[in-house]
Design an enzyme around this catalytic site. Structure first.
Site, PDB file in Angstrom:
ATOM      1  N   CYS A 134     -83.240 -60.298 161.520  1.00 21.11           N
ATOM      2  CA  CYS A 134     -84.190 -59.681 160.576  1.00 21.11           C
ATOM      3  C   CYS A 134     -83.912 -58.193 160.446  1.00 21.11           C
ATOM      4  O   CYS A 134     -84.260 -57.408 161.340  1.00 21.11           O
ATOM      5  CB  CYS A 134     -85.613 -59.929 161.073  1.00 21.11           C
ATOM      6  SG  CYS A 134     -86.842 -59.079 160.082  1.00 21.11           S
ATOM      7  N   CYS A 137     -87.103 -56.036 160.241  1.00 20.18           N
ATOM      8  CA  CYS A 137     -87.789 -55.813 161.522  1.00 20.18           C
ATOM      9  C   CYS A 137     -87.032 -54.810 162.394  1.00 20.18           C
ATOM     10  O   CYS A 137     -87.650 -54.010 163.093  1.00 20.18           O
ATOM     11  CB  CYS A 137     -87.903 -57.113 162.323  1.00 20.18           C
ATOM     12  SG  CYS A 137     -88.334 -58.539 161.348  1.00 20.18           S
ATOM     13  N   ASP A 138     -85.701 -54.868 162.394  1.00 14.24           N
ATOM     14  CA  ASP A 138     -84.941 -54.178 163.445  1.00 14.24           C
ATOM     15  C   ASP A 138     -84.013 -53.062 162.975  1.00 14.24           C
ATOM     16  O   ASP A 138     -83.402 -52.387 163.812  1.00 14.24           O
ATOM     17  CB  ASP A 138     -84.102 -55.215 164.227  1.00 14.24           C
ATOM     18  CG  ASP A 138     -84.991 -56.223 164.937  1.00 14.24           C
ATOM     19  OD1 ASP A 138     -86.129 -55.862 165.278  1.00 14.24           O
ATOM     20  OD2 ASP A 138     -84.559 -57.373 165.137  1.00 14.24           O
TER      21      ASP A 138
END
Ligand code: NAP
Length: 314
Positions: A134, A137-138
């Site tokens: 992701c 997300c990261d």
């Protein structure tokens, strides 16, 4: 029938939320059961540009929030619950989570699909420690680091472009020369000075002591093995994996017909081999998996469920 829902929807992604909206708006007593966060794959999508009518720079989470509000405004209930077992053999369908037994006249399964894993040594141990599925997300963990993006489809190329906003260099690792993604997407990536390519190459292993420190690559043509080590100053780097998805259909496969890849087989109107059970979104066999096709499926499934209920119970 008390305590019996008209329509029970398994999965709260775009397909499930759309089925919830259409079901509730059609005056069906409707429940969506979602095991994690609503929104499915789109909650990990940084930008949704191709959903008709979405506002400029719409994010997956903001689009999901609007879908949730809209379904709830018409009376759709949403509950948390991970389905453990089910019985679709009777007219009233039964779905059980760890602590609740739900009953419904019709069911829509909209369980979506999860990111496919590389399946190489080290992957499980280093997930969240350098290996990610992701970018939204990261990505910011890799501000000014190097990252590798594995895959050659739309997700890989789009997320590689996104990662260039953070990482100092992005290398796309793909197992052949040709790309599966839209030609315009790969053209854009090729002209991005931060993007490099490592083709005909697969990941053999990811290594690190608590954090990703190296990747072992294999050239599929020559068989040559090479190992990339983190820059000494950085100590680590990112490995973002976008190699497709696996349909979340496993627990239903003995009962509902699936194709060889595990996707539900249904007619265009989302009807399955089980009367009263409909399937919607990425979990079903279909040529295009997009938010717009998922919401379209959800609407169709709810309307078909409404017709089924009218003919069976009224
Ligand atoms: P995909 O289209 O299935 O592509 C997966 C890629 O990963 C392929 O290039 C494949 O290589 C590679 N791959 C598969 N298994 C592998 C393995 N074990 N090791 C190494 N490489 C592997 O998946 P996706 O990119 O996630 O897209 C899924 C669907 O969503 C597609 O229909 C896509 O068009 C759609 N999508 C659309 C958009 C958009 O329109 N904006 C954005 C994202 C996704 P091969 O090519 O050699 O098979």
């Amino acid at each position: 029938m008390e305590n019996v829902y008209d329509l029970l929807i398994i999965g709260g992604g775009p397909a499930g939320l759309s089925a919830g909206l259409y079901g509730a708006r059609g005056k069906l007593k409707t429940l969506i059961l979602e095991k994690q966060k609503n929104g499915g794959q789109i909650v990990i999508t940084h930008q949704v540009d191709n959903y008709p009518g979405s506002v400029e720079n719409a994010t997956g989470p903001s689009l999901t929030a609007r879908m949730v509000e809209q379904a709830k405004a018409f009376g759709c209930e949403i509950a948390r619950g991970d389905v453990q077992s089910f019985d679709f053999s009777g007219d009233i369908k039964i779905v059980k989570t760890a602590d609740v037994e739900y009953k419904a006249k019709a069911v829509v399964i909209a369980t979506g699909a999860n990111p496919r894993k590389m399946g190489c040594p080290g992957e499980a141990e280093l997930t969240g420690k350098g290996v990610s599925y992701c970018a939204t997300c990261d990505a910011d963990f890799f501000e000014d680091f190097e990252v590798f993006v594995i895959g050659g489809g739309d997700s890989a190329i789009e997320e590689a472009m996104y990662l260039t906003k953070f990482a100092r260099k992005v290398t796309i690792v793909h197992r052949r020369q040709g790309f599966r993604c839209a030609p315009t997407a790969i053209d854009k990536a090729r002209s991005n000075p931060k993007i490099d390519f490592l083709l005909d190459t697969v990941v053999e292993e990811v290594k690190g002591d608590g954090i990703l420190e190296s990747i072992v690559f294999k050239n599929k043509i020559t068989g040559e093995i090479t190992e990339y080590f983190a820059d000494e100053e950085d100590g680590t780097f990112g490995c973002f994996v976008f190699i497709g998805y696996v349909p979340q259909t496993e627990m239903f496969r003995d009962v509902i017909e699936c194709d060889d890849a595990g996707y539900f087989v249904a007619t265009d109107d989302t009807t399955t081999n089980i009367p009263g059970v409909f399937v919607a979104g990425d979990c079903r066999q279909k040529p295009v998996r997009q938010v717009v096709t998922a919401t379209s499926d959800g609407a169709t499934a709810a309307v078909m469920a409404e017709r089924y209920i009218a003919s069976k119970f009224e």
